[in-house]
Enzyme design. Structure first.
Site, short mmCIF file in Angstrom:
data_model
loop_
_atom_site.label_atom_id
_atom_site.label_comp_id
_atom_site.label_asym_id
_atom_site.label_seq_id
_atom_site.Cartn_x
_atom_site.Cartn_y
_atom_site.Cartn_z
N ARG A 179 -69.76 28.12 -19.76
CA ARG A 179 -69.53 26.71 -19.46
C ARG A 179 -68.36 26.63 -18.49
O ARG A 179 -67.37 27.35 -18.66
CB ARG A 179 -69.14 25.98 -20.75
N ARG B 103 -57.51 22.19 -21.92
CA ARG B 103 -58.20 21.54 -23.05
C ARG B 103 -57.38 21.66 -24.34
O ARG B 103 -57.32 20.72 -25.13
CB ARG B 103 -59.58 22.16 -23.24
N ARG C 243 -61.47 11.36 -30.21
CA ARG C 243 -60.53 12.34 -29.67
C ARG C 243 -59.18 11.70 -29.39
O ARG C 243 -58.25 12.40 -28.98
CB ARG C 243 -61.07 12.90 -28.36
N ARG D 62 -67.62 32.89 -25.18
CA ARG D 62 -68.76 31.99 -25.37
C ARG D 62 -69.65 31.96 -24.12
O ARG D 62 -69.17 31.86 -23.00
CB ARG D 62 -68.19 30.60 -25.65
N LYS E 146 -66.95 23.32 -34.19
CA LYS E 146 -67.49 22.00 -34.53
C LYS E 146 -68.96 21.88 -34.13
O LYS E 146 -69.76 21.35 -34.88
CB LYS E 146 -66.73 20.87 -33.78
#
Ligand code: AMP
Length: 220
Positions: free
Chosen positions: A161, A172, A88, A127, A13
């Protein structure tokens, strides 16, 4: 054009939203990005959000709704915006509709990006980002030139992160399944859902996305 990008963490996204906003000259409103900036600046919002984000949990609806209410009034959002990471929850989606109706505007579409769960985990665990310029990398899909440092800041080592750590990723994904996934039906029922497969090369996903949302302002 007012669009929502919907999908699980790691679906792309952020990356696709950034490209779409740039190509179509719409404002990019990334709620996760706004919160990370607030944390970096040590604002009251950042202090409130930090613990929840690090644990992979959601920031309360009323805080997020107010944040989006204000951000969507900024001048750069007047001609259109892409929302990345909001709504969300169902209360957030209801609030967005009410907010836009109150301004005699509407949400033009909700793009749902989907990829299989194993691929999400692979993407999230690889990532990395530059702590200075926030440029995003992926250790196998888009690695830095020397394998460790930012291409634009050669002395700066890339970092993961905090919420991309394995345990937090699991939280998550569970939070997404429980609180956010119901929005797919929510928007499908009102005929606003546009489904785009998120697998494959980033450029191909972007081309599909640009075609379905009908951005014709600039090539990109
Ligand atoms: P993201 O960058 O979109 O993955 O968001 C990172 C984190 O910010 C999430 O895991 C949440 O803790 C928080 N967050 C971002 N957007 C929202 C939202 N709309 N509602 C609640 N929490 C959010």
């Amino acid at each position: 054009m007012r669009l929502v990008l919907l999908g699980p963490p790691g679906v792309g996204k952020g990356t696709q939203g950034r490209r779409l906003a740039l190509a179509c000259e719409w404002a990019l409103i990334s709620t996760g990005g706004i919160l990370r900036e607030a944390i970096a600046r040590g604002t009251p919002l950042g202090i409130q959000a930090a613990r929840l984000m690090d644990d992979g949990r959601l920031v309360p609806d009323d805080v997020m709704i107010e944040l989006v209410r204000e951000r969507t009034l900024d001048a750069d959002a007047a001609d259109g915006f892409v929302l990345d990471g909001f709504p969300r929850t169902v209360p957030q989606a209801d609030a967005l509709d009410e907010m836009l109706q109150g301004r005699r505007l509407k949400l033009d579409g909700v793009v749902s990006l989907a990829v299989p769960q194993a691929e999400l985990i692979r993407r999230l665990s690889g990532r990395r980002e530059c702590p200075v310029c926030k440029r995003a990398y992926h250790m196998t899909d888009a690695p830095p030139r020397d394998g460790r440092h930012c291409d634009d800041h050669p002395a700066t080592e890339l970092v993961q992160r905090v919420d991309d750590a394995e345990e937090t990723v699991r939280t998550r994904l569970a939070v997404y399944a429980e609180q956010t996934e119901p929005l797919i039906d929510y928007y499908a029922r009102t005929g606003r859902l546009i489904e785009v497969p998120g697998v494959g090369a980033m450029d191909d996903v972007f081309a599909a996305l640009k075609q379905v949302v009908g951005c014709r302002r600039r090539a990109g």
